[in-house]
Motif scaffolding. Structure first.
Motif, PDB file in Angstrom:
ATOM      1  N   GLN A  87     -76.395 -28.340 -82.610  1.00 36.07           N
ATOM      2  CA  GLN A  87     -75.133 -28.003 -81.954  1.00 36.07           C
ATOM      3  C   GLN A  87     -75.071 -26.518 -81.588  1.00 36.07           C
ATOM      4  O   GLN A  87     -74.434 -26.152 -80.594  1.00 36.07           O
ATOM      5  CB  GLN A  87     -73.970 -28.376 -82.874  1.00 36.07           C
ATOM      6  N   ARG A  88     -75.742 -25.676 -82.378  1.00 32.81           N
ATOM      7  CA  ARG A  88     -75.721 -24.227 -82.105  1.00 32.81           C
ATOM      8  C   ARG A  88     -76.727 -23.835 -81.031  1.00 32.81           C
ATOM      9  O   ARG A  88     -76.736 -22.698 -80.559  1.00 32.81           O
ATOM     10  CB  ARG A  88     -76.016 -23.458 -83.404  1.00 32.81           C
ATOM     11  N   GLY A  89     -77.604 -24.770 -80.639  1.00 28.64           N
ATOM     12  CA  GLY A  89     -78.584 -24.479 -79.594  1.00 28.64           C
ATOM     13  C   GLY A  89     -79.917 -23.976 -80.107  1.00 28.64           C
ATOM     14  O   GLY A  89     -80.700 -23.395 -79.347  1.00 28.64           O
ATOM     15  N   VAL A  90     -80.217 -24.203 -81.385  1.00 28.60           N
ATOM     16  CA  VAL A  90     -81.521 -23.820 -81.934  1.00 28.60           C
ATOM     17  C   VAL A  90     -82.574 -24.788 -81.388  1.00 28.60           C
ATOM     18  O   VAL A  90     -82.425 -26.008 -81.519  1.00 28.60           O
ATOM     19  CB  VAL A  90     -81.497 -23.866 -83.477  1.00 28.60           C
ATOM     20  N   PRO A  91     -83.648 -24.302 -80.783  1.00 30.28           N
ATOM     21  CA  PRO A  91     -84.615 -25.210 -80.154  1.00 30.28           C
ATOM     22  C   PRO A  91     -85.526 -25.943 -81.132  1.00 30.28           C
ATOM     23  O   PRO A  91     -85.980 -27.050 -80.846  1.00 30.28           O
ATOM     24  CB  PRO A  91     -85.424 -24.295 -79.231  1.00 30.28           C
ATOM     25  N   VAL A  92     -85.840 -25.313 -82.278  1.00 27.19           N
ATOM     26  CA  VAL A  92     -86.799 -25.925 -83.194  1.00 27.19           C
ATOM     27  C   VAL A  92     -86.451 -25.534 -84.618  1.00 27.19           C
ATOM     28  O   VAL A  92     -85.995 -24.416 -84.886  1.00 27.19           O
ATOM     29  CB  VAL A  92     -88.255 -25.521 -82.842  1.00 27.19           C
ATOM     30  N   ALA A  93     -86.667 -26.493 -85.549  1.00 28.73           N
ATOM     31  CA  ALA A  93     -86.389 -26.253 -86.960  1.00 28.73           C
ATOM     32  C   ALA A  93     -87.586 -26.685 -87.798  1.00 28.73           C
ATOM     33  O   ALA A  93     -88.278 -27.660 -87.478  1.00 28.73           O
ATOM     34  CB  ALA A  93     -85.141 -27.013 -87.405  1.00 28.73           C
TER      35      ALA A  93
END
Length: 716
Positions: A87-93
């Protein structure tokens, strides 16, 4: 995506700990220790600061979306964390947490839910159950592995990318490489491969401009098609791939399955697949790193000729023995070139190859300058190997001499330094040159480089594990389940696709057999034909060399009586033209649990069970695959017609194998396995299928209910 993962400029650590020694606290400490210059956002709702940095209560509260999120939370909290990152727009975790698919049961359900959340929010996930990544160029140490917990460790990057399905083993290997002066600059542990998989990562790393070679530690392949495509892309781009595949044994395969949920496929099939796509197989950690070193720092040689210069005659003998085992020539230098060496070395030096400077090199290292200059010009040298050792006080000077000589020649220069301070491999790697600490390991690496360049092997090497044919049943009589497809039916399918088959007729009575023999032409072979009997020779139901009507009638009566006495209901006969040949091959298909149908070509007939000399490839095949299979057989010289035998018509054999592969893999063929044994080579060198068998796949299961093989003692 790969840039966000390995060259992130901002990283959020969700679940960051104040304790720098805990796994949840190490990532922040490592980023500082190893010089990460970007922004780090610790996320922990219970703290205002973490290890001296401002801490944020949630991902949503961060001032900007980071390039990468590291999630170090209990499994039950991971799904909400990934949702928040998406939801925050982080592309990869990166998800460190365990307790998912690898534990089964509720863990599988949890991982399935995590995958759905990741897809819904467009975030790529590495893991779960991973110890993270290292990107040395960007100083990204998004990991908790203990192998880099060393303030004196300077991460180096020699263009080697390493993907591993075992985080702990990967950590051991990275540490060992760095200590040995070899820079694994990219490290990725795939964990459970819920999203990002080993094949996809290999594919991405091959495309990276800084990648010189890719190493992989593999326990099993979940997506075989993508893995094959990744190997093909690497080959096309000229990026060597080296795979250390574990799970070769039954116990090892079971352990791999419980470790990561991966299914270990047939080891021989895996070998064939790597060979088919130009990838190398490493058999232990040292071998993996040695191949990484030679592929990253070496260059393809022109041929398989090695010239050795050493201060130890014994070392020269050791190298020569290893070279002979691996198909590398150590050519004796002629008078003209030996004289040029003698002019720059002491009169007592050996100058014919191996070149022995003796201990004089310790006193005067500059002797090596003249020797290497001559060797660099020698037209019959494809690789120069320098073998030295100890000489701690002269190491830097000798490394300079080697580097200068290497820069002045197009010939690859490889070094072995035994003993000493242990720093020589790193010193020469800094100059872009491969160096090793043990001679045989160096020769083995050089051989792999030559193999990768497609240079023919002078001597057959090794007796690596082969894929043996399935074992025969005890008495040759199967149940009446209909899984055995008789040889005539199989050969009809093969013939339609262009596989040459022996002239034959199927009959029901002795009288019909005699008539068929007249049409086929004497001498003939007579065999039982039955969907209930796979191994006719073991039942005694084969007669060869029948030269007249009387012998055919007698043989037919005997075979029918034998089958009737054994309770066989389906009793037919097949009359075949007898083919005279001395060379016998085996051509088969088996379904591998990972890669599906695979093609087997090897030495067949009576030698099948004795030598177990086969090569395996995964369809679709091209002509070059078949040619390589022939060349890779340990007894490939049998194809060249030794001792008066007809040499095999390689073009005809290639056509037959490709036709067989097409036949057994076409849509609608429901065979679990199929085999032509023997595939005879006739007097003109042409292949002829004289016996065949197929096993139908069990309905609804995709599995076979029996394993059966045509006996090599059947009709010629």
């Amino acid at each position: 995506m790969l840039e966000d993962l390995l060259q992130a400029r901002s990283i959020a650590i969700v679940g960051a700990s104040e304790n720098p020694l805990k796994p949840t606290g190490r990532t922040l400490r490592y980023l500082r220790m190893h010089g990460f210059a970007g922004t780090v956002y610790p996320v922990n709702p219970t703290r205002d600061t973490v290890q001296g940095l401002p801490c944020w209560p949630s991902v949503a509260a961060l001032p900007a979306a980071p390039d990468l999120a590291v999630i170090a939370l209990p499994a039950a909290s991971v799904i909400e964390a990934v949702r928040a990152c998406g939801q925050r727009g982080v592309p990869v975790a990166i998800v460190y947490s365990s307790g998912f698919d690898e534990v089964g049961g509720a863990g599988e359900d949890l991982q399935a839910e995590l995958a759905q959340v990741a897809r819904e929010h467009g975030i790529r996930v590495l893991g779960p159950n991973t110890n993270g990544v290292i990107g040395a160029t960007g100083r990204v140490t998004a990991t908790f592995m203990s192998g880099i917990d060393d303030e004196t460790l300077a991460l180096r990057d020699d263009g080697i990318a390493f993907v591993t399905q075992s985080g702990a083993m990967g950590g051991f290997i990275v540490r060992q490489a760095q200590l040995a002066g070899l820079g694994i600059g990219t490290f990725v542990a795939t964990g459970n491969e819920m999203d990002l998989s080993l094949p996809e990562l290999i594919d991405l790393l091959v495309e990276a401009p800084t990648t010189r070679t890719v190493l992989a530690y593999v326990e099993g392949i979940r997506d075989p098609d993508r893995f094959r495509a990744a190997l093909a892309r690497a080959r096309d781009r000229g990026v060597p791939v080296v795979v250390m595949k574990v799970g070769r044994s039954e116990v090892g395969a079971a352990a791999a399955a419980t470790h990561t949920g991966a299914v270990a496929g047939s080891d021989g099939v895996f070998d064939g697949l790597l060979r088919q796509h130009g990838a190398a197989r490493a058999h232990d950690i040292d071998h993996l790193l040695d191949l990484g070193r030679i592929f990253a720092l070496g260059r393809p040689p022109r041929g398989r000729r090695l010239s050795v210069v050493t201060l130890s005659g014994g070392a020269g003998v050791l190298v020569s023995d290893a070279a002979a085992d691996l198909g590398i020539e150590v050519p004796r230098w002629d008078d003209e070139w030996a004289a040029q060496l003698q002019a720059v070395l002491p009169e007592f030096a050996a100058v014919r190859n191996p070149i022995d400077t003796t201990g004089a090199l310790v006193t005067d290292p500059t002797l090596l300058t003249g020797a290497l200059e001559v060797m660099g010009r020698h037209p019959e040298t494809d690789v120069i190997l320098v073998v030295a050792g100890n000489m701690q006080q002269q190491e830097a000077e000798v490394c300079d001499i080697i580097a200068q000589a290497a820069a002045a020649t197009d010939t690859l220069v490889v070094t072995v330094w035994i003993g000493g301070s242990g720093t020589v491999p790193g010193l020469l790697a800094d100059r872009g040159l491969p160096a090793f600490s043990e001679p045989v390991r160096a020769v083995r690496a050089i051989a792999a480089l030559m193999d990768a360049a497609g240079l023919p092997v002078a001597t057959a090497a090794g007796d690596d594990e082969q894929v043996a044919p399935p074992p025969a049943d005890a008495d040759g009589v199967e149940d009446a389940s209909g899984v055995v497809i008789d040889e005539v039916a199989v050969k009809q399918v093969l013939a339609r696709h262009g596989v040459p088959t022996v002239p034959e007729e199927a009959v029901s009575t002795a009288a019909q057999a005699v008539d068929a023999a007249e049409r086929v032409g004497y001498p003939v072979v007579l065999k039982l034909l039955s969907s209930e009997v796979a191994h006719k020779s073991e039942l005694g139901a084969v007669r060869v060399g029948l030269a007249d009507a009387g012998s055919v009638r007698t043989a037919a009566d005997e075979i029918v009586a034998l089958a009737t006495a054994r309770g066989v209901a389906d009793i037919r006969l097949v009359v075949q033209q007898m083919v005279s040949a001395e060379t016998e091959l085996i051509l088969g298909m088996r379904r591998d649990p990972t890669f599906g149908p695979v093609i087997v070509l090897g030495i067949g007939g009576t030698l099948t069970e004795v030598v177990q000399d086969v090569q395996v490839r995964v369809p679709p095949l091209v002509a070059a695959d078949v040619e390589q299979m022939c060349a890779d057989l340990r007894f490939s010289e049998l194809l060249d017609g030794p001792r008066g035998r007809a040499p095999v018509d390689r073009a005809a054999l290639t056509t037959a194998v490709l036709a067989f592969a097409q036949a057994v893999t076409e849509e609608g063929v429901d065979w679990e396995s199929a085999e032509v044994n023997p595939l005879l080579i006739d007097g003109q060198g042409r292949p002829v299928a004289v016996d065949a068998l197929a096993i139908r796949r069990a309905p609804g299961t995709g599995e076979t209910t029996i394993e059966a093989r045509t006996s090599p003692q059947e009709a010629r």
